[in-house]
Design an enzyme around this catalytic site. Sequence first.
Site, PDB file in Angstrom:
ATOM      1  N   ARG A  59      75.496  68.463  17.780  1.00 57.77           N
ATOM      2  CA  ARG A  59      76.259  69.511  17.074  1.00 57.77           C
ATOM      3  C   ARG A  59      75.411  70.787  16.929  1.00 57.77           C
ATOM      4  O   ARG A  59      74.200  70.717  16.834  1.00 57.77           O
ATOM      5  CB  ARG A  59      76.729  68.974  15.710  1.00 57.77           C
ATOM      6  CG  ARG A  59      77.713  67.822  15.904  1.00 57.77           C
ATOM      7  CD  ARG A  59      78.165  67.232  14.612  1.00 57.77           C
ATOM      8  NE  ARG A  59      78.982  68.152  13.834  1.00 57.77           N
ATOM      9  CZ  ARG A  59      79.467  67.862  12.637  1.00 57.77           C
ATOM     10  NH1 ARG A  59      79.205  66.691  12.079  1.00 57.77           N
ATOM     11  NH2 ARG A  59      80.203  68.737  11.985  1.00 57.77           N
TER      12      ARG A  59
ATOM     13  N   ASP B 143      89.250  69.220   7.898  1.00 56.10           N
ATOM     14  CA  ASP B 143      88.998  67.792   8.137  1.00 56.10           C
ATOM     15  C   ASP B 143      90.294  66.969   8.167  1.00 56.10           C
ATOM     16  O   ASP B 143      90.283  65.806   8.576  1.00 56.10           O
ATOM     17  CB  ASP B 143      88.073  67.224   7.057  1.00 56.10           C
ATOM     18  CG  ASP B 143      86.661  67.800   7.164  1.00 56.10           C
ATOM     19  OD1 ASP B 143      86.303  68.332   8.227  1.00 56.10           O
ATOM     20  OD2 ASP B 143      85.914  67.715   6.168  1.00 56.10           O
TER      21      ASP B 143
ATOM     22  N   ARG C 225      87.407  67.454  18.206  1.00 52.62           N
ATOM     23  CA  ARG C 225      88.671  66.891  17.685  1.00 52.62           C
ATOM     24  C   ARG C 225      89.906  67.496  18.328  1.00 52.62           C
ATOM     25  O   ARG C 225      91.009  66.955  18.160  1.00 52.62           O
ATOM     26  CB  ARG C 225      88.710  67.008  16.159  1.00 52.62           C
ATOM     27  CG  ARG C 225      87.762  66.029  15.496  1.00 52.62           C
ATOM     28  CD  ARG C 225      87.872  66.026  13.982  1.00 52.62           C
ATOM     29  NE  ARG C 225      86.944  65.048  13.425  1.00 52.62           N
ATOM     30  CZ  ARG C 225      86.422  65.126  12.204  1.00 52.62           C
ATOM     31  NH1 ARG C 225      86.732  66.143  11.406  1.00 52.62           N
ATOM     32  NH2 ARG C 225      85.591  64.194  11.779  1.00 52.62           N
TER      33      ARG C 225
HETATM   34  C1  S3P Z   1      81.614  70.282   4.580  1.00 52.71           C
HETATM   35  C2  S3P Z   1      82.057  71.392   5.225  1.00 52.71           C
HETATM   36  C3  S3P Z   1      82.940  71.361   6.412  1.00 52.71           C
HETATM   37  C4  S3P Z   1      83.585  70.001   6.593  1.00 52.71           C
HETATM   38  C5  S3P Z   1      82.607  68.890   6.407  1.00 52.71           C
HETATM   39  C6  S3P Z   1      82.007  68.929   5.009  1.00 52.71           C
HETATM   40  C7  S3P Z   1      80.736  70.438   3.403  1.00 52.71           C
HETATM   41  O1  S3P Z   1      82.157  71.653   7.558  1.00 52.71           O
HETATM   42  O2  S3P Z   1      84.178  69.915   7.871  1.00 52.71           O
HETATM   43  O3  S3P Z   1      83.240  67.638   6.585  1.00 52.71           O
HETATM   44  O4  S3P Z   1      80.558  69.462   2.655  1.00 52.71           O
HETATM   45  O5  S3P Z   1      80.230  71.539   3.187  1.00 52.71           O
HETATM   46  P1  S3P Z   1      81.878  73.176   8.032  1.00 52.71           P
HETATM   47  O6  S3P Z   1      81.138  73.817   6.936  1.00 52.71           O
HETATM   48  O7  S3P Z   1      81.062  73.070   9.270  1.00 52.71           O
HETATM   49  O8  S3P Z   1      83.229  73.762   8.278  1.00 52.71           O
END
Ligand code: S3P
Length: 430
Positions: free
Chosen positions: A119, A318, A349
């Site tokens: 990632r 999500d 996804r």
């Molecule tokens: C999260 C932020 C989101 C989300 C992840 C949890 C967090 O990701 O998709 O499951 O706890 O800050 P991104 O900040 O990359 O959008």
Amino acid sequence: MELTNISGLKGEVAIPGDKSISHRCVMFGSISSGITEVTNFLPGADCRATIDCFRRMGIDIEHNETSVIVHGKGLRGLRAPQDILDVGNSGTTTRLICGILAGQPFDSKLSGDNSLNSRPMRRIMEPLTQMGANVSSVLRNDCAPLYIAPGQLHGIHYSSPVASAQVKSCLLLAGLYADGETSVTEPFLSRNHTELMLKEFGADVRSVYETGGTKATASIRTCRQLYGQKISVPGDISSAAYFIAAGLLVPNSEILIKNVGINPTRAGILEVCQNMGADISLFNERKEGGEPIGDILVRTSNLHGTTIEGSLIPTLIDEIPVIAVMAAMAEGTTVIRDAAELKVKETNRIETVTDNLRAMGCDVEPTDDGMIIHGGKRLHGTTIHTLLDHRIAMAFSIAALVADGVTKILDSHCVDVSYPTFYDTFENLL
Ligand code: S3P
């Protein structure tokens, strides 16, 4: 796991604690002075990875299922880890911990599983470097494993190209250790748990909203001390989403989902349900520790297609896999756009959702920043390739409940990442 269709899901569901908030309780508690006591903690693999990382830096953390006690050692109390910090599958652990590690007087290295190590980390490495941090990608591919050496941090203003709470939180945490003020503007407002919680822990953090509350700048000033807190974690709306979808799609169902966090930066799925004509109601709304909570009642509904785009996307990012399943069962077309971030989640996804929906007989087209789903055709059972993505396993388990024949979910054990008791909870509703 093999599943077939059913009818009549009825009863009450208590949703496990919010994953994002559970991570933050451990992180902020570890760098606070005094004790942080957490109830309704999510004991999923991602949050266990966060606990493990802080234990490796000398923090005493008592963990018993949903109860956690963190014996914080203050902002400067972490000690150098002896080993590589293992962040498992968790993007939140990785990106947030980097903000903290960047401010430490010791070297550290972190690494995760294959998905995590592919990632993108440039999104945090670049602004952290601008702040004076020393963060590098060990394989020079802008991914983990990451190596972090001590740096002299100073505040910056960062205009983030993506709406990402992980990027924003990383920089705000580094900002605790930086001279002056650190601020982050995002194109659309992402989840604001870091801002809300750090304020409770005593940080000087502010949010300024523009253009009707969508765009926002969060800022923080250098900090001397944070103070341990008592936190009751709200139920995770991202986990509730599977039961919302199940209640709406499975014939003759009525499910009451209790104590769900409904922070507006997370609750986009409720708006989408309404736009799709769902029989859904929210009541018993209240606030705990700065976070809004409510109970959600869903009943079987005939859904219709909708468009999901713009500022709504970060509020349900999500939930898109399970929303796509709802769209496949809805009459008409659903368009999801502005969601290119889906490509850099635990799997790509856009691909994992559209490939598996197609395999079930749905008429769906992937696009560059989302997908177009022509709903209303019956789904049929097939083998679902989760590629170890927990949200794909859970979303397609819901599809299986309304598909003809048998659906086999490969590697269904990956639900442990965010919802270890997912399949048991279903059994209580039969
Ligand atoms: C999260 C932020 C989101 C989300 C992840 C949890 C967090 O990701 O998709 O499951 O706890 O800050 P991104 O900040 O990359 O959008």
